[in-house]
Design a protein around this motif. Structure first.
Motif, PDB file in Angstrom:
ATOM      1  N   VAL A  10       0.844  -1.195   0.000  1.00  0.00           N
ATOM      2  CA  VAL A  10       0.000   0.000   0.000  1.00  0.00           C
ATOM      3  C   VAL A  10       0.881   1.248   0.000  1.00  0.00           C
ATOM      4  O   VAL A  10       0.628   2.209  -0.736  1.00  0.00           O
ATOM      5  CB  VAL A  10      -0.954  -0.001   1.213  1.00  0.00           C
ATOM      6  N   VAL A  11       1.945   1.224   0.789  1.00  0.00           N
ATOM      7  CA  VAL A  11       2.854   2.373   0.854  1.00  0.00           C
ATOM      8  C   VAL A  11       3.453   2.638  -0.529  1.00  0.00           C
ATOM      9  O   VAL A  11       3.556   3.790  -0.973  1.00  0.00           O
ATOM     10  CB  VAL A  11       3.969   2.118   1.894  1.00  0.00           C
TER      11      VAL A  11
ATOM     12  N   LEU B  51      -0.885  -3.232  -9.189  1.00  0.00           N
ATOM     13  CA  LEU B  51      -1.184  -4.661  -9.211  1.00  0.00           C
ATOM     14  C   LEU B  51      -0.684  -5.336  -7.945  1.00  0.00           C
ATOM     15  O   LEU B  51      -1.333  -6.230  -7.407  1.00  0.00           O
ATOM     16  CB  LEU B  51      -0.550  -5.306 -10.448  1.00  0.00           C
ATOM     17  N   GLY B  52       0.483  -4.898  -7.462  1.00  0.00           N
ATOM     18  CA  GLY B  52       1.036  -5.479  -6.238  1.00  0.00           C
ATOM     19  C   GLY B  52       0.087  -5.286  -5.069  1.00  0.00           C
ATOM     20  O   GLY B  52      -0.237  -6.231  -4.336  1.00  0.00           O
ATOM     21  N   ALA B  53      -0.397  -4.060  -4.903  1.00  0.00           N
ATOM     22  CA  ALA B  53      -1.315  -3.770  -3.796  1.00  0.00           C
ATOM     23  C   ALA B  53      -2.606  -4.565  -3.970  1.00  0.00           C
ATOM     24  O   ALA B  53      -3.158  -5.116  -3.014  1.00  0.00           O
ATOM     25  CB  ALA B  53      -1.607  -2.281  -3.736  1.00  0.00           C
ATOM     26  N   HIS B  54      -3.074  -4.645  -5.218  1.00  0.00           N
ATOM     27  CA  HIS B  54      -4.324  -5.345  -5.491  1.00  0.00           C
ATOM     28  C   HIS B  54      -4.194  -6.838  -5.178  1.00  0.00           C
ATOM     29  O   HIS B  54      -5.098  -7.455  -4.611  1.00  0.00           O
ATOM     30  CB  HIS B  54      -4.694  -5.146  -6.959  1.00  0.00           C
ATOM     31  N   GLU B  55      -3.047  -7.423  -5.531  1.00  0.00           N
ATOM     32  CA  GLU B  55      -2.882  -8.865  -5.351  1.00  0.00           C
ATOM     33  C   GLU B  55      -2.582  -9.233  -3.909  1.00  0.00           C
ATOM     34  O   GLU B  55      -3.029 -10.257  -3.412  1.00  0.00           O
ATOM     35  CB  GLU B  55      -1.740  -9.384  -6.238  1.00  0.00           C
ATOM     36  N   LYS B  56      -1.775  -8.386  -3.236  1.00  0.00           N
ATOM     37  CA  LYS B  56      -1.260  -8.796  -1.927  1.00  0.00           C
ATOM     38  C   LYS B  56      -2.157  -8.415  -0.768  1.00  0.00           C
ATOM     39  O   LYS B  56      -2.169  -9.089   0.254  1.00  0.00           O
ATOM     40  CB  LYS B  56       0.108  -8.146  -1.704  1.00  0.00           C
ATOM     41  N   VAL B  57      -2.880  -7.294  -0.908  1.00  0.00           N
ATOM     42  CA  VAL B  57      -3.538  -6.751   0.280  1.00  0.00           C
ATOM     43  C   VAL B  57      -4.975  -7.261   0.405  1.00  0.00           C
ATOM     44  O   VAL B  57      -5.802  -7.035  -0.479  1.00  0.00           O
ATOM     45  CB  VAL B  57      -3.494  -5.209   0.256  1.00  0.00           C
ATOM     46  N   VAL B  58      -5.261  -7.966   1.469  1.00  0.00           N
ATOM     47  CA  VAL B  58      -6.620  -8.454   1.758  1.00  0.00           C
ATOM     48  C   VAL B  58      -6.940  -8.121   3.212  1.00  0.00           C
ATOM     49  O   VAL B  58      -6.037  -7.928   4.023  1.00  0.00           O
ATOM     50  CB  VAL B  58      -6.716  -9.981   1.565  1.00  0.00           C
ATOM     51  N   PRO B  59      -8.231  -8.059   3.584  1.00  0.00           N
ATOM     52  CA  PRO B  59      -8.545  -7.791   4.991  1.00  0.00           C
ATOM     53  C   PRO B  59      -8.124  -8.983   5.854  1.00  0.00           C
ATOM     54  O   PRO B  59      -8.335 -10.128   5.465  1.00  0.00           O
ATOM     55  CB  PRO B  59     -10.065  -7.637   5.008  1.00  0.00           C
ATOM     56  N   CYS B  60      -7.547  -8.703   6.998  1.00  0.00           N
ATOM     57  CA  CYS B  60      -7.176  -9.764   7.945  1.00  0.00           C
ATOM     58  C   CYS B  60      -8.464 -10.411   8.465  1.00  0.00           C
ATOM     59  O   CYS B  60      -9.370  -9.706   8.929  1.00  0.00           O
ATOM     60  CB  CYS B  60      -6.378  -9.169   9.090  1.00  0.00           C
ATOM     61  N   GLY B  64      -9.453  -7.465  10.698  1.00  0.00           N
ATOM     62  CA  GLY B  64     -10.036  -6.631   9.662  1.00  0.00           C
ATOM     63  C   GLY B  64      -9.112  -5.573   9.094  1.00  0.00           C
ATOM     64  O   GLY B  64      -9.498  -4.849   8.175  1.00  0.00           O
ATOM     65  N   PHE B  65      -7.871  -5.463   9.616  1.00  0.00           N
ATOM     66  CA  PHE B  65      -6.910  -4.506   9.067  1.00  0.00           C
ATOM     67  C   PHE B  65      -6.373  -5.045   7.749  1.00  0.00           C
ATOM     68  O   PHE B  65      -6.632  -6.182   7.376  1.00  0.00           O
ATOM     69  CB  PHE B  65      -5.767  -4.302  10.083  1.00  0.00           C
ATOM     70  N   PHE B  66      -5.598  -4.230   7.024  1.00  0.00           N
ATOM     71  CA  PHE B  66      -5.002  -4.671   5.763  1.00  0.00           C
ATOM     72  C   PHE B  66      -3.951  -5.735   6.050  1.00  0.00           C
ATOM     73  O   PHE B  66      -3.012  -5.492   6.804  1.00  0.00           O
ATOM     74  CB  PHE B  66      -4.349  -3.500   5.040  1.00  0.00           C
ATOM     75  N   VAL B  86     -11.778  -0.786  19.243  1.00  0.00           N
ATOM     76  CA  VAL B  86     -12.710  -1.093  18.149  1.00  0.00           C
ATOM     77  C   VAL B  86     -12.881   0.154  17.286  1.00  0.00           C
ATOM     78  O   VAL B  86     -13.273   1.213  17.783  1.00  0.00           O
ATOM     79  CB  VAL B  86     -14.073  -1.547  18.708  1.00  0.00           C
ATOM     80  N   VAL B  87     -12.550   0.035  16.008  1.00  0.00           N
ATOM     81  CA  VAL B  87     -12.683   1.168  15.087  1.00  0.00           C
ATOM     82  C   VAL B  87     -13.618   0.784  13.944  1.00  0.00           C
ATOM     83  O   VAL B  87     -13.908  -0.394  13.730  1.00  0.00           O
ATOM     84  CB  VAL B  87     -11.311   1.593  14.510  1.00  0.00           C
ATOM     85  N   GLU B  88     -14.083   1.801  13.216  1.00  0.00           N
ATOM     86  CA  GLU B  88     -14.988   1.519  12.104  1.00  0.00           C
ATOM     87  C   GLU B  88     -14.226   0.924  10.927  1.00  0.00           C
ATOM     88  O   GLU B  88     -14.559  -0.134  10.415  1.00  0.00           O
ATOM     89  CB  GLU B  88     -15.697   2.808  11.664  1.00  0.00           C
ATOM     90  N   GLN B  89     -13.203   1.655  10.481  1.00  0.00           N
ATOM     91  CA  GLN B  89     -12.501   1.300   9.252  1.00  0.00           C
ATOM     92  C   GLN B  89     -11.060   0.904   9.534  1.00  0.00           C
ATOM     93  O   GLN B  89     -10.456   1.390  10.497  1.00  0.00           O
ATOM     94  CB  GLN B  89     -12.473   2.500   8.307  1.00  0.00           C
ATOM     95  N   ALA B  90     -10.503   0.102   8.635  1.00  0.00           N
ATOM     96  CA  ALA B  90      -9.093  -0.278   8.733  1.00  0.00           C
ATOM     97  C   ALA B  90      -8.195   0.964   8.770  1.00  0.00           C
ATOM     98  O   ALA B  90      -7.177   0.988   9.468  1.00  0.00           O
ATOM     99  CB  ALA B  90      -8.713  -1.179   7.560  1.00  0.00           C
ATOM    100  N   THR B  91      -8.577   2.005   8.032  1.00  0.00           N
ATOM    101  CA  THR B  91      -7.750   3.210   8.000  1.00  0.00           C
ATOM    102  C   THR B  91      -7.709   3.923   9.353  1.00  0.00           C
ATOM    103  O   THR B  91      -6.766   4.644   9.647  1.00  0.00           O
ATOM    104  CB  THR B  91      -8.282   4.198   6.949  1.00  0.00           C
ATOM    105  N   ASP B  92      -8.730   3.689  10.189  1.00  0.00           N
ATOM    106  CA  ASP B  92      -8.748   4.320  11.517  1.00  0.00           C
ATOM    107  C   ASP B  92      -7.607   3.798  12.383  1.00  0.00           C
ATOM    108  O   ASP B  92      -7.149   4.491  13.302  1.00  0.00           O
ATOM    109  CB  ASP B  92     -10.084   4.057  12.220  1.00  0.00           C
ATOM    110  N   VAL B  93      -7.150   2.565  12.107  1.00  0.00           N
ATOM    111  CA  VAL B  93      -6.015   2.014  12.864  1.00  0.00           C
ATOM    112  C   VAL B  93      -4.801   2.914  12.680  1.00  0.00           C
ATOM    113  O   VAL B  93      -4.085   3.226  13.648  1.00  0.00           O
ATOM    114  CB  VAL B  93      -5.694   0.574  12.376  1.00  0.00           C
ATOM    115  N   ILE B  94      -4.600   3.348  11.442  1.00  0.00           N
ATOM    116  CA  ILE B  94      -3.441   4.197  11.148  1.00  0.00           C
ATOM    117  C   ILE B  94      -3.561   5.525  11.898  1.00  0.00           C
ATOM    118  O   ILE B  94      -2.594   6.026  12.474  1.00  0.00           O
ATOM    119  CB  ILE B  94      -3.333   4.430   9.625  1.00  0.00           C
TER     120      ILE B  94
END
Lengths: 199, 199
Positions: A10-11, B51-60, B64-66, B86-94
């Motif tokens: 992602v980075v 493509l790398g991000a698309h192929e590699k990144v899935v929700p845990c 539920g994080f990346f 507890v957060v709403e979105q994976a991005t909230d972790v960041i």
């Protein structure tokens, strides 16, 4: 304690997106997450479009517009008048075409004279322009350059060069369509007055 | 007379770019031309990153994080306190991590309750949350949800569900850091007053 960050994939995507014009670090992050996560995102098609454009699109050696292996839309266009419109950038061709007011051919200079940025006549596609005027029976050259200092300097330089070969004109300067006098600056008004036309 | 347009390869790229969040038709055109034309553009690397991000990144599946094939940075993180945020979105972790103020683990709900958008408890990752609290010896659940209506509703729903299992807290509401009273709305001020703390 090491902070949790986005996965490296992602980075890497964020870093690529950040380079795009008008995309800051925050938008880059937002777009990357969208591409990875959103059901309506199609990163594969996007990647193909990106590589397709990169591989296929090159500047036309003759006119400077975007060309592909199938040829250049400007140079292959049928039945265009023998008038040559000189623009700075390939994208200006699209602006002119969208105006619907021009039916001739185009020549893209690839920039404009700018001593401050070290852009000299050698950096512009002026040689090919002279060749075209000689070989294409051009009746008129319209200088469709910007009305800022560099655009004016480029227009004057080209006019001196071309005046003996064919008719040379430039775009009119004046009030923009739909603009009232109160929005026009003094220079625009002065030029609009200078270029006034009989009714 | 047919107007000259960009080559199809450029149009296809513009169409993909237009879909991105925050990118309108004009920016899409500008970015596409930049990618095709600019010497500093590297479309191949961009495509690979995409493509790398698309192929590699899935929700845990757990938090539920990346996540990537190498594992999930949240779940693999060593020595985290037995507190679950507890957060709403994976991005909230960041966002939480960048605050530097939290040293526990995370759980992403994948959204929030919103009857108007047909988001019910079944659409959120509440089952996995209950399992984790049972199996991980969680001492406290911090509900780090938005302070809008849907966020509040989700927090109340979860608090009712979890209260018997562990300590449940939520983020404080009040003045944002650096903000003066004159910029705070009435509700924010009321909540800041309600949550006032002894000095």
């Amino acid at each position: 304690m090491a902070r949790i960050e986005y996965p490296q994939a992602v980075v890497a995507l964020v870093n690529e997106l950040k380079q795009l014009p008008g995309v800051g670090p925050r938008s880059a992050e937002r777009i990357a997450i969208w591409l990875v996560q959103h059901p309506r995102a199609h990163p594969v098609a996007f990647s193909e479009a990106l590589l397709g454009a990169h591989e296929k699109v090159v500047p036309c050696p003759r006119c400077g517009f975007f060309s592909t292996p199938e040829g250049c839309a400007v140079c292959q266009h049928p039945r265009r008048e023998p008038v040559l419109c000189v623009v700075e950038q390939a994208t200006d061709v699209i602006s002119m075409e969208r105006s619907g007011a021009f039916r001739g051919r185009y020549h893209c200079l690839g920039g404009r004279l700018s001593p401050l940025d070290n852009v000299t006549p050698e950096d512009l596609r002026i040689g090919p322009l002279l060749e075209r005027i000689g070989s294409e029976g051009t009746e008129e050259v319209i200088l469709a350059l910007g009305s800022d200092v560099e655009g004016e300097a480029t227009a004057n330089y080209l006019a001196d060069l071309l005046r003996t070969k064919c008719r040379v004109t430039r775009l009119a300067q004046g009030l923009p369509a739909g603009g009232g006098l109160e929005h026009a600056d003094a220079l625009t008004l002065a030029r609009a007055l200078e270029g006034r036309r009989g009714l």
